[in-house]
Motif scaffolding. Structure first.
Motif, mmCIF file in Angstrom:
data_model
loop_
_atom_site.group_PDB
_atom_site.id
_atom_site.type_symbol
_atom_site.label_atom_id
_atom_site.label_comp_id
_atom_site.label_asym_id
_atom_site.label_seq_id
_atom_site.Cartn_x
_atom_site.Cartn_y
_atom_site.Cartn_z
ATOM 1 N N SER A 128 -2.769 1.364 -2.825
ATOM 2 C CA SER A 128 -4.167 1.098 -2.453
ATOM 3 C C SER A 128 -4.373 -0.375 -2.131
ATOM 4 C CB SER A 128 -5.108 1.536 -3.586
ATOM 5 O OG SER A 128 -5.117 2.944 -3.707
ATOM 6 N N ASP A 129 -3.778 -1.249 -2.928
ATOM 7 C CA ASP A 129 -3.875 -2.701 -2.654
ATOM 8 C C ASP A 129 -3.275 -3.042 -1.301
ATOM 9 O OD1 ASP A 129 -5.143 -3.167 -5.073
ATOM 10 O OD2 ASP A 129 -3.342 -3.919 -6.079
ATOM 11 N N SER B 191 -3.041 -1.074 1.275
ATOM 12 C CA SER B 191 -3.856 -0.551 2.382
ATOM 13 C C SER B 191 -5.094 -1.404 2.618
ATOM 14 C CB SER B 191 -4.240 0.924 2.135
ATOM 15 O OG SER B 191 -5.259 1.048 1.187
ATOM 16 N N GLU B 192 -5.523 -2.105 1.578
ATOM 17 C CA GLU B 192 -6.674 -3.012 1.736
ATOM 18 C C GLU B 192 -6.232 -4.272 2.461
ATOM 19 O OE1 GLU B 192 -8.879 -3.780 -1.829
ATOM 20 O OE2 GLU B 192 -8.948 -1.673 -2.342
ATOM 21 N N ARG C 270 -8.747 4.626 1.897
ATOM 22 C CA ARG C 270 -7.993 5.216 0.786
ATOM 23 C C ARG C 270 -8.826 5.157 -0.481
ATOM 24 N NH1 ARG C 270 -2.719 6.442 -1.117
ATOM 25 N NH2 ARG C 270 -2.342 5.597 -3.190
ATOM 26 N N ARG C 271 -8.889 6.290 -1.148
ATOM 27 C CA ARG C 271 -9.600 6.370 -2.429
ATOM 28 C C ARG C 271 -8.607 6.806 -3.508
ATOM 29 N NH1 ARG C 271 -12.499 8.912 1.329
ATOM 30 N NH2 ARG C 271 -12.320 11.000 0.471
ATOM 31 N N LEU C 272 -8.706 6.166 -4.639
ATOM 32 C CA LEU C 272 -7.824 6.454 -5.773
ATOM 33 C C LEU C 272 -8.666 6.821 -6.983
ATOM 34 C CD1 LEU C 272 -5.253 6.346 -7.572
ATOM 35 C CD2 LEU C 272 -5.541 3.860 -7.636
ATOM 36 N N THR D 112 -5.279 10.806 -4.909
ATOM 37 C CA THR D 112 -5.557 9.875 -3.821
ATOM 38 C C THR D 112 -5.974 10.655 -2.587
ATOM 39 O OG1 THR D 112 -3.260 9.866 -3.035
ATOM 40 C CG2 THR D 112 -3.880 8.170 -4.640
ATOM 41 N N THR E 74 -6.182 9.662 1.440
ATOM 42 C CA THR E 74 -5.863 8.643 2.430
ATOM 43 C C THR E 74 -6.201 9.205 3.797
ATOM 44 O OG1 THR E 74 -4.046 7.933 0.990
ATOM 45 C CG2 THR E 74 -4.064 7.071 3.248
ATOM 46 N N ALA F 31 -2.061 2.388 -7.406
ATOM 47 C CA ALA F 31 -2.868 1.168 -7.276
ATOM 48 C C ALA F 31 -2.188 0.168 -6.343
ATOM 49 C CB ALA F 31 -3.109 0.545 -8.648
#
Length: 127
Positions: A123-124, A126-127, A29-31, A40, A42, A120
């Motif tokens: 994204s957190d 997904s990490e 995933r890139r934001l 985003t 994904t 954000a």
């Protein structure tokens, strides 16, 4: 996973969320924060997971456009605030070869901040 149930959530929504949470390590995933919102991307190489991601995004965008907050037990309070301001959000979804790109914008600075905060948070997770 009882925490994935909410107001009028369907079995498809719950199943997609479960697949996404269970397989989050397979997600890229890139934001990008835009001056007026977020972009985003994904994606995944896993076909089943890709389908869950695309379906989840499509269903959530539809819910947002209709102002139908799913009130999933584990969802962020930021998402509740976005559903309160759903009519101030413009959403563009584009399917990619491996997932989905979402651009969400608003002319309201407060809504932009909420969009950026929620993106954000996702994204957190997904990490």
């Amino acid at each position: 996973m009882p925490g994935l149930r909410g107001i009028d959530t369907t079995q498809v929504e719950i199943s997609d969320l479960k697949n996404i949470f269970t397989n989050h390590m397979k997600i890229n995933r890139r934001l990008e924060q835009l001056p007026n919102g977020i972009k985003t991307i994904t994606e995944t190489d896993d076909d089943d997971l890709r389908e869950s991601i695309v379906t989840h995004v499509a269903l959530m965008v539809t819910r947002l456009e209709e102002g139908r907050n799913p009130q999933v037990i584990i969802q962020s309070p930021t998402l509740d605030l976005l559903f309160d301001r759903y009519d101030e959000i413009e959403t563009n979804v584009e399917i990619t070869n491996r997932g989905v790109q979402v651009i969400q914008t608003s002319s309201n600075r407060d809504v932009v901040a909420l969009l950026q905060q929620h993106a954000a948070e996702v994204s957190d997770m997904s990490e």
